[in-house]
Design a protein around this motif. Structure first.
Motif, short mmCIF file in Angstrom:
data_model
loop_
_atom_site.label_atom_id
_atom_site.label_comp_id
_atom_site.label_asym_id
_atom_site.label_seq_id
_atom_site.Cartn_x
_atom_site.Cartn_y
_atom_site.Cartn_z
N GLY A 137 41.39 29.03 37.88
CA GLY A 137 41.66 28.49 36.79
C GLY A 137 42.73 28.74 36.01
N PRO A 138 42.80 29.93 35.61
CA PRO A 138 44.02 30.36 34.79
C PRO A 138 45.37 30.24 35.63
N SER A 139 45.33 30.67 36.92
CA SER A 139 46.51 30.51 37.78
C SER A 139 47.00 28.93 37.73
N LEU A 140 46.13 28.07 38.00
CA LEU A 140 46.62 26.70 38.18
C LEU A 140 47.09 26.30 36.75
N ALA A 141 46.41 26.53 35.70
CA ALA A 141 47.03 26.15 34.29
C ALA A 141 48.26 26.99 34.04
N SER A 142 48.57 28.11 34.50
CA SER A 142 49.94 29.01 33.88
C SER A 142 50.78 28.84 34.99
N GLY A 143 50.32 28.32 36.19
CA GLY A 143 51.54 28.45 37.35
C GLY A 143 51.85 29.78 37.87
N ILE A 144 50.94 30.97 37.74
CA ILE A 144 51.05 32.11 37.94
C ILE A 144 50.23 32.32 39.02
N TRP A 145 50.70 32.55 40.34
CA TRP A 145 49.98 32.79 41.62
C TRP A 145 50.27 34.36 42.08
N THR A 146 50.70 34.98 41.37
CA THR A 146 50.82 36.52 41.91
C THR A 146 49.82 36.82 42.75
N ALA A 147 50.05 37.33 44.20
CA ALA A 147 48.75 37.99 44.91
C ALA A 147 47.63 37.19 44.69
N HIS A 148 47.44 35.93 44.27
CA HIS A 148 46.49 35.14 44.22
C HIS A 148 45.28 35.16 45.39
N TRP A 149 46.05 35.23 46.62
CA TRP A 149 45.05 35.53 47.88
C TRP A 149 44.21 36.13 47.75
N LEU A 150 44.42 37.59 47.22
CA LEU A 150 43.36 38.55 47.13
C LEU A 150 42.30 38.54 46.37
N TYR A 151 42.55 37.36 45.32
CA TYR A 151 41.25 37.21 44.34
C TYR A 151 40.43 36.34 45.22
N TRP A 152 40.76 35.73 46.49
CA TRP A 152 40.06 34.78 47.11
C TRP A 152 39.19 36.01 48.42
N ALA A 153 40.04 36.63 48.99
CA ALA A 153 39.83 37.41 50.03
C ALA A 153 38.86 38.55 49.78
N ALA A 154 39.27 39.26 48.81
CA ALA A 154 38.55 40.46 48.27
C ALA A 154 37.10 40.01 47.90
N PRO A 155 36.79 39.14 47.02
CA PRO A 155 35.43 38.64 46.57
C PRO A 155 34.65 38.17 47.71
N LEU A 156 35.27 37.43 48.56
CA LEU A 156 34.73 36.89 49.69
C LEU A 156 34.09 37.89 50.66
N LEU A 157 35.16 38.89 50.98
CA LEU A 157 34.36 40.13 51.80
C LEU A 157 33.55 41.13 51.05
N GLY A 158 33.64 41.11 49.82
CA GLY A 158 32.65 41.80 48.94
C GLY A 158 31.13 41.24 48.91
N ALA A 159 31.22 39.75 48.99
CA ALA A 159 29.87 39.04 49.06
C ALA A 159 29.37 39.21 50.37
N ALA A 160 30.03 39.21 51.48
CA ALA A 160 29.42 39.35 52.85
C ALA A 160 28.85 40.58 53.01
N LEU A 161 29.58 41.66 52.58
CA LEU A 161 29.12 43.05 52.48
C LEU A 161 27.81 43.22 51.66
N ALA A 162 27.59 42.54 50.52
CA ALA A 162 26.31 42.59 49.83
C ALA A 162 25.24 41.96 50.42
N ALA A 163 25.59 40.71 51.28
CA ALA A 163 24.34 40.22 51.76
C ALA A 163 23.84 40.97 53.40
N VAL A 164 25.06 41.66 53.76
CA VAL A 164 24.55 42.59 54.72
C VAL A 164 23.77 43.64 54.11
N VAL A 165 24.08 44.44 53.08
CA VAL A 165 23.39 45.50 52.84
C VAL A 165 21.98 45.03 52.12
#
Length: 232
Positions: A177-205
């Motif tokens: 949301g803030p990235s879209l409104a501000s136009g700031i996308w610095t390393a935005h990919w990691l704010y998808w990849a890392a939480p999704l990885l953390g979600a998968a690990l949480a489900a496994v554990v």
């Protein structure tokens, strides 16, 4: 286990959109107010995040589960507690709610504090690992305890610790949301990849800890899953 009697999808989506809007409006909004006034301090911003999550869970969990986070939706789905057919609609409405909140903040405050956008303060690797670990613990707690104050407390705790380094997002929608409104996308990919990885690990554990029946502090609410469930 999957929800036995899911709320009609339009009502659930409305609750998810409202909840995610609230998370982004009050959470990053607190960071914007801090940038403008200096009145809240870092711990104050972290507390606002936690209180917002607590309130949203208490009010909306019986309707939608109050995921307010694509990573939470993924974790629930992998844990067998959420129907796969609802994943895409949930994620879309979470992103819409977050985007609307981002643009409301832009209209109110301009680009003050970059609208609370999440960008790494250190290296990308450091931010990726930290976001993964933060999301893992947040969603593990959320999967194993449906108490609003517990999940909200973890959000505040992790925002206080990780906020200065990554923004402690733990939530792709919160970052989107803030990235879209501000136009700031610095390393935005990691704010998808890392939480999704953390979600998968949480489900496994979570499955490893309780391969039969998950621990349910409040059985009904734990089934529906409550989150953050955020940051962020």
């Amino acid at each position: 286990m999957p929800l036995s009697s899911p709320v009609p999808l339009p009502r659930a989506l409305a609750a998810e959109g409202i909840g995610t809007f609230a998370l982004v409006f009050f959470g990053p909004g607190a960071a914007v107010v801090q940038a403008q006034t200096g009145a809240l301090g870092h711990l104050g911003v972290a507390l606002v995040f936690g209180l917002t999550v607590t309130a949203v869970i208490a009010a909306l969990a019986p309707i939608s589960g109050a995921h307010i986070n694509p990573a939470a939706t993924v974790a629930l789905t992998l844990a067998g507690k959420f129907p796969r057919s609802r994943v895409l609609p949930y994620v879309l409405v979470q992103l819409i709610g977050a985007a609307l909140a981002g643009f409301v903040l832009l209209a109110l405050f301009g680009m003050k504090g970059n609208l609370g956008v999440t960008v790494p303060a250190g290296t990308v690797l450091q931010a990726f690992v930290l976001e993964t670990v933060l999301t893992f613990f947040l969603l593990l707690v959320a999967l194993r305890s449906g108490l609003p104050w517990v999940v909200g407390g973890v959000v505040a705790l992790e925002a206080a610790m990780g906020g200065p380094i990554t923004g402690a997002s733990m939530n792709p929608a919160r970052s989107f949301g803030p990235s879209l409104a501000s136009g700031i996308w610095t390393a935005h990919w990691l704010y998808w990849a890392a939480p999704l990885l953390g979600a998968a690990l949480a489900a496994v554990v979570n499955h490893f800890l309780s391969p039969g029946e998950p621990v349910e502090a409040q059985p009904r609410r734990a089934q529906e899953f409550v989150l953050t469930r955020e940051s962020i």
